[in-house]
Enzyme design. Structure first.
Site, PDB file in Angstrom:
ATOM      1  N   GLY A 193       0.819  -1.214   0.000  1.00  0.00           N
ATOM      2  CA  GLY A 193       0.000   0.000   0.000  1.00  0.00           C
ATOM      3  C   GLY A 193       0.851   1.262   0.000  1.00  0.00           C
TER       4      GLY A 193
ATOM      5  N   ARG B 105       1.014  -5.652  -4.848  1.00  0.00           N
ATOM      6  CA  ARG B 105       1.017  -6.568  -3.710  1.00  0.00           C
ATOM      7  C   ARG B 105       1.495  -7.977  -4.070  1.00  0.00           C
ATOM      8  NH1 ARG B 105      -0.660  -4.474   0.872  1.00  0.00           N
ATOM      9  NH2 ARG B 105      -2.127  -2.737   0.903  1.00  0.00           N
TER      10      ARG B 105
ATOM     11  N   ASP C  59       6.145  -5.422   6.579  1.00  0.00           N
ATOM     12  CA  ASP C  59       6.757  -6.628   7.158  1.00  0.00           C
ATOM     13  C   ASP C  59       6.864  -7.763   6.151  1.00  0.00           C
ATOM     14  OD1 ASP C  59       3.977  -6.627   7.261  1.00  0.00           O
ATOM     15  OD2 ASP C  59       3.846  -7.743   9.129  1.00  0.00           O
ATOM     16  N   ASP C  60       5.795  -8.000   5.369  1.00  0.00           N
ATOM     17  CA  ASP C  60       5.836  -9.103   4.411  1.00  0.00           C
ATOM     18  C   ASP C  60       6.816  -8.831   3.277  1.00  0.00           C
ATOM     19  OD1 ASP C  60       4.131 -10.815   5.693  1.00  0.00           O
ATOM     20  OD2 ASP C  60       2.333 -10.061   4.696  1.00  0.00           O
TER      21      ASP C  60
ATOM     22  N   LYS D  42       8.407   0.567   5.300  1.00  0.00           N
ATOM     23  CA  LYS D  42       7.249   1.383   4.911  1.00  0.00           C
ATOM     24  C   LYS D  42       5.964   0.795   5.450  1.00  0.00           C
ATOM     25  CE  LYS D  42       4.559  -0.104   2.433  1.00  0.00           C
ATOM     26  NZ  LYS D  42       3.571  -0.794   1.631  1.00  0.00           N
ATOM     27  N   THR D  43       5.071   1.527   5.954  1.00  0.00           N
ATOM     28  CA  THR D  43       3.652   1.210   6.106  1.00  0.00           C
ATOM     29  C   THR D  43       2.996   2.258   7.008  1.00  0.00           C
ATOM     30  OG1 THR D  43       1.912  -0.290   6.801  1.00  0.00           O
ATOM     31  CG2 THR D  43       3.977  -0.579   7.955  1.00  0.00           C
ATOM     32  N   ILE D  44       1.869   2.779   6.539  1.00  0.00           N
ATOM     33  CA  ILE D  44       1.148   3.745   7.371  1.00  0.00           C
ATOM     34  C   ILE D  44       0.667   3.081   8.654  1.00  0.00           C
ATOM     35  CG2 ILE D  44       0.387   5.190   5.441  1.00  0.00           C
ATOM     36  CD1 ILE D  44      -2.467   3.874   5.962  1.00  0.00           C
ATOM     37  N   ASP D  45       0.520   1.741   8.631  1.00  0.00           N
ATOM     38  CA  ASP D  45      -0.049   1.033   9.782  1.00  0.00           C
ATOM     39  C   ASP D  45       0.838   1.135  11.029  1.00  0.00           C
ATOM     40  OD1 ASP D  45      -1.884   0.358   7.929  1.00  0.00           O
ATOM     41  OD2 ASP D  45      -1.642  -1.810   8.070  1.00  0.00           O
TER      42      ASP D  45
ATOM     43  N   LYS E  98     -25.433  17.679  17.188  1.00  0.00           N
ATOM     44  CA  LYS E  98     -26.547  16.784  16.844  1.00  0.00           C
ATOM     45  C   LYS E  98     -26.150  15.425  16.275  1.00  0.00           C
ATOM     46  CE  LYS E  98     -27.427  19.111  12.439  1.00  0.00           C
ATOM     47  NZ  LYS E  98     -28.337  19.828  11.604  1.00  0.00           N
TER      48      LYS E  98
ATOM     49  N   GLU F 191      -9.797  -0.302  11.766  1.00  0.00           N
ATOM     50  CA  GLU F 191     -10.481  -1.150  10.778  1.00  0.00           C
ATOM     51  C   GLU F 191     -10.338  -2.649  11.063  1.00  0.00           C
ATOM     52  OE1 GLU F 191      -9.012  -0.693   6.773  1.00  0.00           O
ATOM     53  OE2 GLU F 191      -7.002  -1.342   7.295  1.00  0.00           O
TER      54      GLU F 191
ATOM     55  N   TYR G 197      -7.703   5.921   2.592  1.00  0.00           N
ATOM     56  CA  TYR G 197      -7.004   6.340   1.376  1.00  0.00           C
ATOM     57  C   TYR G 197      -6.708   7.844   1.413  1.00  0.00           C
ATOM     58  CZ  TYR G 197      -8.389   1.679   0.202  1.00  0.00           C
ATOM     59  OH  TYR G 197      -8.532   0.325   0.241  1.00  0.00           O
ATOM     60  N   GLU G 198      -7.472   8.596   2.208  1.00  0.00           N
ATOM     61  CA  GLU G 198      -7.269  10.058   2.318  1.00  0.00           C
ATOM     62  C   GLU G 198      -5.879  10.396   2.844  1.00  0.00           C
ATOM     63  OE1 GLU G 198      -9.718   8.325   3.466  1.00  0.00           O
ATOM     64  OE2 GLU G 198     -11.639   9.254   3.005  1.00  0.00           O
TER      65      GLU G 198
ATOM     66  N   ARG H 189      -3.043   8.079   2.777  1.00  0.00           N
ATOM     67  CA  ARG H 189      -1.926   7.235   2.342  1.00  0.00           C
ATOM     68  C   ARG H 189      -1.008   7.896   1.307  1.00  0.00           C
ATOM     69  NH1 ARG H 189      -3.430   1.120   1.054  1.00  0.00           N
ATOM     70  NH2 ARG H 189      -3.839   2.093  -0.947  1.00  0.00           N
TER      71      ARG H 189
HETATM   72  P1  FBP Z   1       0.716  -1.952   3.696  1.00  0.00           P
HETATM   73  O1  FBP Z   1       0.753  -2.867   4.865  1.00  0.00           O
HETATM   74  O2  FBP Z   1       1.039  -2.592   2.418  1.00  0.00           O
HETATM   75  O3  FBP Z   1       1.547  -0.735   3.942  1.00  0.00           O
HETATM   76  O4  FBP Z   1      -0.773  -1.391   3.503  1.00  0.00           O
HETATM   77  C1  FBP Z   1      -1.554  -1.052   4.588  1.00  0.00           C
HETATM   78  C2  FBP Z   1      -2.958  -0.679   4.212  1.00  0.00           C
HETATM   79  O5  FBP Z   1      -3.058   0.687   3.902  1.00  0.00           O
HETATM   80  C3  FBP Z   1      -3.896  -1.044   5.356  1.00  0.00           C
HETATM   81  O6  FBP Z   1      -3.979  -0.007   6.287  1.00  0.00           O
HETATM   82  C4  FBP Z   1      -5.179  -1.363   4.631  1.00  0.00           C
HETATM   83  O7  FBP Z   1      -5.946  -2.328   5.307  1.00  0.00           O
HETATM   84  C5  FBP Z   1      -4.719  -1.950   3.339  1.00  0.00           C
HETATM   85  O8  FBP Z   1      -3.430  -1.419   3.097  1.00  0.00           O
HETATM   86  C6  FBP Z   1      -5.628  -1.620   2.181  1.00  0.00           C
HETATM   87  O9  FBP Z   1      -5.180  -2.295   1.067  1.00  0.00           O
HETATM   88  P2  FBP Z   1      -5.517  -1.899  -0.430  1.00  0.00           P
HETATM   89  O10 FBP Z   1      -4.572  -0.811  -0.802  1.00  0.00           O
HETATM   90  O11 FBP Z   1      -5.177  -3.126  -1.182  1.00  0.00           O
HETATM   91  O12 FBP Z   1      -6.936  -1.461  -0.511  1.00  0.00           O
END
Ligand code: FBP
Length: 552
Positions: free
Chosen positions: A81, A145, A175-176, A202-205, A242, A311, A425-426, A428
């Site tokens: 991602g 991916r 990680d993967d 890398k990963t926003i997570d 409200k 999520e 997605y807003e 990433r």
């Molecule tokens: P990575 O682990 O590849 O960095 O991606 C994380 C992520 O953004 C998650 O937060 C989300 O669940 C997933 O990718 C969404 O995947 P996709 O881009 O395939 O919709």
């Protein structure tokens, strides 16, 4: 995409490098520590990584140079991602290579790891790299991916690398993908091919972190973007008074994003998946907790609120976890038969015969659109795609039901108007914050230094991140030291250990200390948009998670 005013202004931003990497290449020295081991399962990992296991930590210092100045040909891959700052990793790598030797070249493999397998590439030059400096997205070369998994794919990757006489491949991923980088490094060593493989975290997570990787890149920008949006919603909620806003936030498994957003904005409630699992909280329990806050706020005349939902939480609620795991197994075992069922009713009838009693009862009790989402395509690992399940809607519908009952019993008198949001997605592909711009550029430059030091199977690291960039430390950690064995699709596989939220850690403790107060009162904070120009306390601020984790 056409360049905006901000984009043009960001082209002029010069990312900072740690002092140890700045200046002449001939003045960068590499030092080695003791041999390393693995996170666990040492003997099994030694057997898989015969050539690359146990290497020492490498650290860069100022001093008599030990980097090669020969011309290098390097390939780079963006994997998984999007995460803000990916382009700066490439820019840092490119600038490092050119500084080392102007005849060095950088190839960008297109569309992720499959680009290397299929030999789809573009040679990166000044013009291309300059167009993407300090910008978000992965559009310079694209991402994917796919994994390099089978022997045929490893062989194809080697063939491409040999074709271009590559000295190294840099894999920018989570990680993967970094696990994959380690396997590729081992494969090249096994085949006697002198091609380094270096990873970048890398990963926003935010779940690729450990002693050497203090944070993965992209987390800082993504979570600040979500916090801005949440803060704006909070301003609106406390003006209009409200709506109850149920906000789902990205983060495939770990709740680092939700936790950091909570620390930045002080919502009324924030679920933490790791806690849900630890305390074995049922869906019912979670709904009761939310209803209690709604009722108590209504008693104070506050018929509004904000709930943050990671999520991945659906996979941590015990009964949901069981249902999803049964569905995964059924879909893996009866894939074709299941896909052949044309209607949702036919799928339901099939599941009635195959799911356990508890799971079918839960499946049927859920709103139909959520049940349908649980049946959507699995990802490459056979897992449900949590970003496609509208958990915020599921919680809204269950809370509404329960409040309806309470109203009938006379225990709730408020007005509940819920709204659902999903922020993922807003954030990433946002323009990287100054932190991510500097961090990523340094990671890319450091990857070059690791290649020039002749290392392979390492992940580039930049540490001491809460100090100013000049005081950052740079080096490489062997990927194998972060690995253990995990069951994946029924088989035991070496993987990098994912870092979930530590319930004993300082960020969670800071949240747990305040959450009861935040639930009933209104203590919202609006952090505002990421600032790129202005006072350092606004523009250079790191995440609260990083600050707390780095506190002595
Ligand atoms: P990575 O682990 O590849 O960095 O991606 C994380 C992520 O953004 C998650 O937060 C989300 O669940 C997933 O990718 C969404 O995947 P996709 O881009 O395939 O919709």
């Amino acid at each position: 995409m056409e360049a905006s005013y901000l984009q043009r202004a960001r082209y002029a931003y010069a990312p900072k490098l740690p002092a140890c990497l700045a200046g002449e290449i001939s003045n960068i020295k590499v030092e080695f520590g003791e041999p390393t081991s693995s996170a666990s399962d040492t003997e099994s990992l030694k057997a898989v990584f015969k050539h690359s296991f146990g290497k020492p930590i490498a650290s860069f210092r100022k001093g008599e140079g030990s980097l090669s100045a020969r011309a290098l040909s390097v390939g780079v891959i963006l994997s998984g991602g999007q995460a803000p700052g990916g382009h700066n990793v490439i820019a840092g790598l490119y600038d490092g290579l050119k500084r080392g030797n102007p005849r060095s070249t950088l190839l960008g493999f297109l569309g992720g790891p499959s680009g290397l397998i299929d030999n789809a590439y573009v040679e990166l030059d000044d013009e291309t790299v300059d167009r993407y400096r300090n910008t978000g997205g992965f559009d310079m070369i694209g991402s994917g991916r796919d994994k390099i998994e089978s022997q045929a794919q490893f062989a194809a990757a080697l063939e491409s690398a040999k074709l271009h006489r590559l000295s190294a491949v840099v894999v920018v991923g989570g990680d993967d993908s970094n696990t994959n980088a380690a396997l590729l490094a081992e494969y090249f060593l096994d085949k006697g091919a002198p091609i380094s493989v270096i990873g970048c975290p890398k990963t926003i997570d935010g779940d690729l972190k450990n002693e050497y990787i203090e944070t993965s890149f992209g987390f800082d920008t993504a979570v600040k973007t979500y916090s801005e949006l949440i803060g704006n919603i909070m301003n609106d909620a406390s003006s209009a008074k409200k709506y109850w806003h149920f906000i789902k936030l990205m983060g495939r498994s770990a709740s680092h994003i939700a936790l950091e957003a909570a620390l930045q904005t002080h919502p009324n409630l924030c679920l933490i998946s790791e806690e849900v699992e630890d305390r074995q909280l049922s869906l019912n329990h979670i709904i009761e907790e939310i209803c209690e806050a709604v009722v108590r706020r209504a008693q104070n005349g506050q018929d509004f609120g904000v709930v943050l939902i990671p999520e991945g939480v659906v996979e941590f609620v015990p009964e949901m976890k069981k249902l999803i795991s049964e569905l995964n197994d059924i879909m893996a075992a009866h894939g074709e038969e299941f896909e052949g069922l044309r209607s949702f009713d036919a799928q339901g009838a099939f599941l009635e015969r195959t799911l356990s009693r508890a799971s079918i009862a839960l499946f049927e009790a859920m709103p139909e659109e959520i049940s349908k989402q649980l049946l959507l395509d699995r990802d490459a690992h056979g897992n449900v795609q949590v970003s496609r399940i509208e958990t915020e809607k599921l919680l809204i519908s269950l809370v509404e039901k329960k409040l309806g009952k309470m109203k009938a019993q006379g225990t709730y008198r408020g007005k509940f108007s819920p709204l659902g949001h999903f922020f993922g997605y807003e954030g990433r592909s946002a323009f990287p914050s100054n932190f991510d711009a500097d961090y990523c550029y340094s990671l890319g430059f450091c990857a070059f230094a690791l290649i020039a030091a002749g290392l392979t199977g390492y992940v580039s690291f930049i540490r001491n991140l809460t100090a100013g960039a000049g005081a950052w430390q740079a080096g490489g950690a062997p990927l194998t030291m972060m690995m253990h064995l995990e069951k994946r699709q029924g088989k035991s596989k070496p993987v990098i250990r994912k870092a979930l939220v530590d319930l004993k850690g300082k960020p969670f403790a800071a949240f747990a200390k305040e959450r009861a107060r935040w639930a009933v009162g209104t203590h919202y904070v609006n952090p505002g948009a990421i600032q790129y120009f202005g006072p350092p306390e606004v523009c250079e601020r790191t995440t609260i998670t990083l600050q707390l984790e780095r506190e002595p």
